[in-house]
Design a protein around this motif. Structure first.
Motif, PDB file in Angstrom:
ATOM      1  N   LEU A  34      -4.365   7.997  -7.803  1.00 34.10           N
ATOM      2  CA  LEU A  34      -3.404   7.045  -6.952  1.00 34.10           C
ATOM      3  C   LEU A  34      -3.691   7.533  -5.398  1.00 34.10           C
ATOM      4  O   LEU A  34      -3.668   6.676  -4.697  1.00 34.10           O
ATOM      5  CB  LEU A  34      -1.845   7.095  -7.398  1.00 34.10           C
ATOM      6  N   PHE A  35      -3.588   8.872  -5.182  1.00 34.62           N
ATOM      7  CA  PHE A  35      -3.760   9.269  -4.057  1.00 34.62           C
ATOM      8  C   PHE A  35      -5.026   8.726  -3.309  1.00 34.62           C
ATOM      9  O   PHE A  35      -5.098   8.405  -2.133  1.00 34.62           O
ATOM     10  CB  PHE A  35      -3.574  10.695  -3.749  1.00 34.62           C
ATOM     11  N   PHE A  36      -6.147   9.106  -4.058  1.00 38.34           N
ATOM     12  CA  PHE A  36      -7.502   8.670  -3.640  1.00 38.34           C
ATOM     13  C   PHE A  36      -7.811   6.975  -3.292  1.00 38.34           C
ATOM     14  O   PHE A  36      -8.256   6.746  -2.466  1.00 38.34           O
ATOM     15  CB  PHE A  36      -8.678   9.193  -4.398  1.00 38.34           C
ATOM     16  N   VAL A  37      -7.167   6.313  -4.304  1.00 42.35           N
ATOM     17  CA  VAL A  37      -7.202   4.989  -4.153  1.00 42.35           C
ATOM     18  C   VAL A  37      -6.407   4.471  -3.023  1.00 42.35           C
ATOM     19  O   VAL A  37      -6.916   3.720  -1.978  1.00 42.35           O
ATOM     20  CB  VAL A  37      -6.375   4.096  -5.475  1.00 42.35           C
TER      21      VAL A  37
ATOM     22  N   MET B  23       0.861  -1.194  -0.070  1.00 42.72           N
ATOM     23  CA  MET B  23      -0.121   0.062  -0.027  1.00 42.72           C
ATOM     24  C   MET B  23       1.023   1.103   0.077  1.00 42.72           C
ATOM     25  O   MET B  23       0.617   2.253  -0.698  1.00 42.72           O
ATOM     26  CB  MET B  23      -0.959   0.031   1.207  1.00 42.72           C
ATOM     27  N   LEU B  24       1.810   1.136   0.772  1.00 44.13           N
ATOM     28  CA  LEU B  24       2.826   2.396   0.687  1.00 44.13           C
ATOM     29  C   LEU B  24       3.507   2.527  -0.779  1.00 44.13           C
ATOM     30  O   LEU B  24       3.810   3.845  -1.017  1.00 44.13           O
ATOM     31  CB  LEU B  24       4.033   2.098   1.628  1.00 44.13           C
ATOM     32  N   ALA B  25       3.713   1.703  -1.613  1.00 45.67           N
ATOM     33  CA  ALA B  25       4.142   1.826  -2.921  1.00 45.67           C
ATOM     34  C   ALA B  25       3.273   2.629  -3.772  1.00 45.67           C
ATOM     35  O   ALA B  25       3.628   3.403  -4.440  1.00 45.67           O
ATOM     36  CB  ALA B  25       4.125   0.428  -3.476  1.00 45.67           C
ATOM     37  N   MET B  26       1.888   2.336  -3.394  1.00 48.61           N
ATOM     38  CA  MET B  26       1.097   3.205  -4.527  1.00 48.61           C
ATOM     39  C   MET B  26       1.005   4.710  -3.719  1.00 48.61           C
ATOM     40  O   MET B  26       1.094   5.580  -4.759  1.00 48.61           O
ATOM     41  CB  MET B  26      -0.323   2.800  -4.119  1.00 48.61           C
ATOM     42  N   LEU B  27       1.355   4.975  -2.255  1.00 42.28           N
ATOM     43  CA  LEU B  27       1.619   6.353  -2.046  1.00 42.28           C
ATOM     44  C   LEU B  27       2.848   6.870  -2.645  1.00 42.28           C
ATOM     45  O   LEU B  27       2.944   8.011  -3.089  1.00 42.28           O
ATOM     46  CB  LEU B  27       1.461   6.336  -0.414  1.00 42.28           C
ATOM     47  N   GLY B  28       3.719   6.089  -2.667  1.00 43.45           N
ATOM     48  CA  GLY B  28       4.924   6.458  -3.201  1.00 43.45           C
ATOM     49  C   GLY B  28       4.872   6.963  -4.817  1.00 43.45           C
ATOM     50  O   GLY B  28       5.542   7.920  -5.353  1.00 43.45           O
ATOM     51  N   TRP B  29       4.103   6.084  -5.496  1.00 49.08           N
ATOM     52  CA  TRP B  29       3.784   6.278  -7.051  1.00 49.08           C
ATOM     53  C   TRP B  29       3.064   7.555  -7.223  1.00 49.08           C
ATOM     54  O   TRP B  29       3.393   8.437  -8.234  1.00 49.08           O
ATOM     55  CB  TRP B  29       3.290   5.242  -7.753  1.00 49.08           C
ATOM     56  N   ALA B  30       2.060   7.874  -6.259  1.00 43.30           N
ATOM     57  CA  ALA B  30       1.245   8.986  -6.209  1.00 43.30           C
ATOM     58  C   ALA B  30       2.323  10.442  -5.948  1.00 43.30           C
ATOM     59  O   ALA B  30       2.205  11.157  -6.580  1.00 43.30           O
ATOM     60  CB  ALA B  30       0.275   9.057  -5.201  1.00 43.30           C
ATOM     61  N   MET B  31       3.364  10.132  -5.065  1.00 44.68           N
ATOM     62  CA  MET B  31       4.411  11.134  -4.699  1.00 44.68           C
ATOM     63  C   MET B  31       5.219  11.489  -6.093  1.00 44.68           C
ATOM     64  O   MET B  31       5.567  12.562  -6.523  1.00 44.68           O
ATOM     65  CB  MET B  31       4.949  11.084  -3.459  1.00 44.68           C
ATOM     66  N   LEU B  32       5.627  10.268  -6.561  1.00 45.58           N
ATOM     67  CA  LEU B  32       6.460  10.520  -7.934  1.00 45.58           C
ATOM     68  C   LEU B  32       5.917  11.219  -8.816  1.00 45.58           C
ATOM     69  O   LEU B  32       6.356  12.055  -9.689  1.00 45.58           O
ATOM     70  CB  LEU B  32       6.825   9.309  -8.226  1.00 45.58           C
TER      71      LEU B  32
END
Length: 57
Positions: A37-40, A1-10
């Motif tokens: 990505l952030f909302f997901v 799940m943290l990977a998705m937040l990382g992609w959103a930040m990228l």
């Protein structure tokens, strides 16, 4: 799940850098992807909080 937040930040960083250099087509695409990505991530986080507490009880 943290990977998705990382992609959103990228994608947010890509949008900011592209905005500085004037590539507005890339900016709108990157910001749109970052928002999705952030909302997901946010929905998955809330769901994990709800179902994670039930296991601990």
């Amino acid at each position: 799940m943290l990977a998705m937040l990382g992609w959103a930040m990228l994608f947010l960083i890509i949008a900011l850098v592209a905005g500085v250099f004037g590539f507005f087509g890339i900016v709108s695409t990157a910001v749109g992807i970052a928002k999705i990505l952030f909302f997901v991530f946010l929905i998955m986080f809330v769901v994990s909080l709800i179902f994670g507490r039930r296991r601990g009880i």
